[in-house]
Design a protein around this motif. Sequence first.
Motif, PDB file in Angstrom:
ATOM      1  N   LEU A 155      -1.145   6.234   6.657  1.00  0.00           N
ATOM      2  CA  LEU A 155      -2.059   5.247   7.552  1.00  0.00           C
ATOM      3  C   LEU A 155      -1.170   3.901   7.138  1.00  0.00           C
ATOM      4  O   LEU A 155      -1.093   3.048   7.753  1.00  0.00           O
ATOM      5  CB  LEU A 155      -3.272   5.161   6.698  1.00  0.00           C
ATOM      6  CG  LEU A 155      -4.202   3.944   7.200  1.00  0.00           C
ATOM      7  CD1 LEU A 155      -4.528   4.322   8.787  1.00  0.00           C
ATOM      8  CD2 LEU A 155      -5.409   3.929   6.497  1.00  0.00           C
ATOM      9  N   SER A 156      -0.675   3.707   5.867  1.00  0.00           N
ATOM     10  CA  SER A 156      -0.021   2.398   5.425  1.00  0.00           C
ATOM     11  C   SER A 156       1.260   2.358   6.326  1.00  0.00           C
ATOM     12  O   SER A 156       1.800   1.593   6.833  1.00  0.00           O
ATOM     13  CB  SER A 156       0.326   2.456   4.048  1.00  0.00           C
ATOM     14  OG  SER A 156      -0.839   2.319   3.381  1.00  0.00           O
TER      15      SER A 156
ATOM     16  N   MET B 226       0.924  -1.327   0.027  1.00  0.00           N
ATOM     17  CA  MET B 226       0.007   0.024   0.003  1.00  0.00           C
ATOM     18  C   MET B 226       0.863   1.470   0.046  1.00  0.00           C
ATOM     19  O   MET B 226       0.436   2.156  -0.699  1.00  0.00           O
ATOM     20  CB  MET B 226      -0.952  -0.040   1.179  1.00  0.00           C
ATOM     21  CG  MET B 226      -1.986  -0.927   1.128  1.00  0.00           C
ATOM     22  SD  MET B 226      -2.989  -1.026  -0.402  1.00  0.00           S
ATOM     23  CE  MET B 226      -3.783   0.394  -0.137  1.00  0.00           C
TER      24      MET B 226
ATOM     25  N   ALA C  53       0.550   4.007  -2.715  1.00  0.00           N
ATOM     26  CA  ALA C  53       0.390   5.654  -2.357  1.00  0.00           C
ATOM     27  C   ALA C  53       1.244   6.448  -2.954  1.00  0.00           C
ATOM     28  O   ALA C  53       1.032   7.646  -3.017  1.00  0.00           O
ATOM     29  CB  ALA C  53       0.309   5.533  -0.685  1.00  0.00           C
TER      30      ALA C  53
ATOM     31  N   PRO D 171      -3.404   7.727   2.559  1.00  0.00           N
ATOM     32  CA  PRO D 171      -3.253   6.137   2.425  1.00  0.00           C
ATOM     33  C   PRO D 171      -1.703   5.909   2.754  1.00  0.00           C
ATOM     34  O   PRO D 171      -1.518   4.978   3.235  1.00  0.00           O
ATOM     35  CB  PRO D 171      -3.320   5.871   0.829  1.00  0.00           C
ATOM     36  CG  PRO D 171      -4.243   7.169   0.345  1.00  0.00           C
ATOM     37  CD  PRO D 171      -4.011   8.320   1.355  1.00  0.00           C
TER      38      PRO D 171
ATOM     39  N   GLY E 157      -2.481  11.035  -2.080  1.00  0.00           N
ATOM     40  CA  GLY E 157      -1.663   9.788  -1.472  1.00  0.00           C
ATOM     41  C   GLY E 157      -1.406  10.179   0.085  1.00  0.00           C
ATOM     42  O   GLY E 157      -0.989   9.211   0.642  1.00  0.00           O
TER      43      GLY E 157
END
Length: 159
Positions: free
Chosen positions: A44-45, A19, A23, A41, A38
Amino acid sequence: MRKAETAVAALLTLFALGMIREATKLSVGWTEIGPGSGFFPFWLSVGVAVTGVIILTQSLRAPRTADGDAAFIPPRAWKPLLIVFLPMVAVIALLDWLGIYIGGAVYLAGYTRFVGRFRWVTVVLISVLIPVVLFFIFEKWFLLPLPKGSILEALLYGR
């Protein structure tokens, strides 16, 4: 149990790394109008990857115990797991018809009444207010249409 924990942590980390890679194909920095597409994401990743590495490290460093080969899901845990999981699968299977909001309301009502054993007044308040609040957040504030399902679309748009 340790093997399952190690395997899940490794898969979680690998998924998060994938991910992160996806992103970075988008703008992960700050733009003139705010965060790039991006940004969330990506971060968060990164958080999921760091957490996965921590869990993986802990599971590999943990001393071996006598119950190290215990079942990941004990036999008595299957019933509560299925009580939560099967209705969720049903709501997902009926998503085109029920949509996110009505499906979520039905799931919340069933869960709060039959698992949580709440009174009907509480069940109705929770299962109505949460989807309504989410509708306004996603549809009106973020302008992000979620699947409404054929039932709600017929009510809202006469389709």
